[in-house]
Design a protein around this motif. Structure first.
Motif, PDB file in Angstrom:
ATOM      1  N   THR A 218       0.832  -1.195   0.000  1.00 38.52           N
ATOM      2  CA  THR A 218       0.000   0.000   0.000  1.00 38.52           C
ATOM      3  C   THR A 218       0.870   1.249   0.000  1.00 38.52           C
ATOM      4  O   THR A 218       2.057   1.201   0.343  1.00 38.52           O
ATOM      5  N   PHE A 219       0.263   2.350  -0.381  1.00 40.81           N
ATOM      6  CA  PHE A 219       0.971   3.631  -0.322  1.00 40.81           C
ATOM      7  C   PHE A 219       1.427   3.910   1.103  1.00 40.81           C
ATOM      8  O   PHE A 219       2.548   4.377   1.329  1.00 40.81           O
ATOM      9  N   GLU A 220       0.570   3.612   2.068  1.00 40.61           N
ATOM     10  CA  GLU A 220       0.910   3.869   3.471  1.00 40.61           C
ATOM     11  C   GLU A 220       2.109   3.041   3.919  1.00 40.61           C
ATOM     12  O   GLU A 220       2.988   3.535   4.641  1.00 40.61           O
ATOM     13  N   GLU A 221       2.160   1.780   3.493  1.00 40.26           N
ATOM     14  CA  GLU A 221       3.308   0.932   3.842  1.00 40.26           C
ATOM     15  C   GLU A 221       4.594   1.485   3.246  1.00 40.26           C
ATOM     16  O   GLU A 221       5.645   1.517   3.914  1.00 40.26           O
ATOM     17  N   ALA A 222       4.523   1.909   1.991  1.00 43.74           N
ATOM     18  CA  ALA A 222       5.707   2.459   1.326  1.00 43.74           C
ATOM     19  C   ALA A 222       6.152   3.751   2.005  1.00 43.74           C
ATOM     20  O   ALA A 222       7.345   3.944   2.281  1.00 43.74           O
ATOM     21  N   LYS A 223       5.185   4.618   2.288  1.00 48.63           N
ATOM     22  CA  LYS A 223       5.494   5.907   2.910  1.00 48.63           C
ATOM     23  C   LYS A 223       6.137   5.703   4.285  1.00 48.63           C
ATOM     24  O   LYS A 223       7.129   6.362   4.625  1.00 48.63           O
ATOM     25  N   ASP A 224       5.590   4.790   5.053  1.00 45.49           N
ATOM     26  CA  ASP A 224       6.119   4.529   6.390  1.00 45.49           C
ATOM     27  C   ASP A 224       7.519   3.926   6.320  1.00 45.49           C
ATOM     28  O   ASP A 224       8.392   4.256   7.137  1.00 45.49           O
ATOM     29  N   SER A 225       7.758   3.041   5.343  1.00 46.29           N
ATOM     30  CA  SER A 225       9.068   2.395   5.232  1.00 46.29           C
ATOM     31  C   SER A 225      10.166   3.404   4.902  1.00 46.29           C
ATOM     32  O   SER A 225      11.322   3.225   5.311  1.00 46.29           O
ATOM     33  N   LEU A 226       9.812   4.446   4.174  1.00 47.51           N
ATOM     34  CA  LEU A 226      10.807   5.440   3.776  1.00 47.51           C
ATOM     35  C   LEU A 226      11.387   6.201   4.964  1.00 47.51           C
ATOM     36  O   LEU A 226      12.449   6.813   4.861  1.00 47.51           O
ATOM     37  N   LYS A 227      10.719   6.132   6.111  1.00 54.45           N
ATOM     38  CA  LYS A 227      11.251   6.756   7.324  1.00 54.45           C
ATOM     39  C   LYS A 227      12.528   6.063   7.784  1.00 54.45           C
ATOM     40  O   LYS A 227      13.319   6.638   8.516  1.00 54.45           O
TER      41      LYS A 227
END
Length: 208
Positions: free
Chosen positions: A72-81
């Motif tokens: 998901t977009f949310e998973e990708a966004k969170d992983s980038l942290k």
């Protein structure tokens, strides 16, 4: 025979330790149950975000998220942290199978199966008088740089577009797996089953 025995032992151990992609376990068992055929390494396809210290430094790369299913977009966004150092790439990769045929004739059949199942990057990787290694591979590859050294250089809108595209490519490539399975079932009828496979008592053998 010895090479297949060792390959089967490695596969069954990996399955028992949950180190094999779950959605291709039955397909791998099917392939390895065929007389004169065995797998060496395989992947069911994946989407993920990876850091590479520099171009070509694959052994030192670090996946910050990797799934054998859509993300998901949310998973990708969170992983980038968790991005820290190196070039950040989004990657989508199709299923890939490395399969050995114990005769040139079987190797040719494996090559034909890959192509006829829609895996257009199927190639011969190694040839000898008594062994043929075939790579069954798809065309749906995507690699896009997202940033560097922990800094993301694209907008959320573009990231969401890329995630959707990567997921679509993964699902498209995985959609060929049922056809591949059917073609290997036909090959098993043609070549017969391997007694060695059942002798080693593989997991879930009763379903193959």
């Amino acid at each position: 025979m010895r090479a297949k025995r060792e390959a089967l032992k490695a596969l069954f151990t990996a399955i028992s330790e949950n180190k094999v992609d779950r959605d291709i376990v039955d397909l791998l068992l099917l392939i390895n149950s065929i007389k004169g055929v065995y797998t060496t390494s395989s992947c069911s396809g994946r989407v993920g975000i990876i850091e590479e210290p520099k171009i070509g430094a694959k052994p030192l790369s670090r996946w910050i998220i990797k799934k054998h299913a859509p993300i998901t977009f949310e998973e990708a966004k969170d992983s980038l942290k968790d991005a820290r150092e190196g070039i950040i790439f989004l990657k989508a990769q199709p299923p890939i199978f490395h399969i050995v045929g114990e005769t040139p004739e079987i190797g040719k059949k494996l090559h034909e199966i890959g192509l006829s199942s829609g895996f257009k990057y199927t190639t011969f990787k190694a040839l000898s008088k008594d062994r043929v290694l075939v790579e069954i591979n798809g065309t749906e590859y995507l690699t896009v740089p997202l940033g560097r050294d922990g800094k993301v250089l694209i907008t959320d809108e573009y990231l969401e577009f890329l995630i959707n595209l990567a997921n679509e490519m993964l699902e498209r490539s995985k959609s060929r797996l049922p056809r591949l399975e059917q073609n290997f079932k036909k090959l098993k009828k043609e070549l017969g089953e391997d007694e060695l496979f059942y002798e080693l008592n593989p997991p879930r053998a009763q379903y193959i």
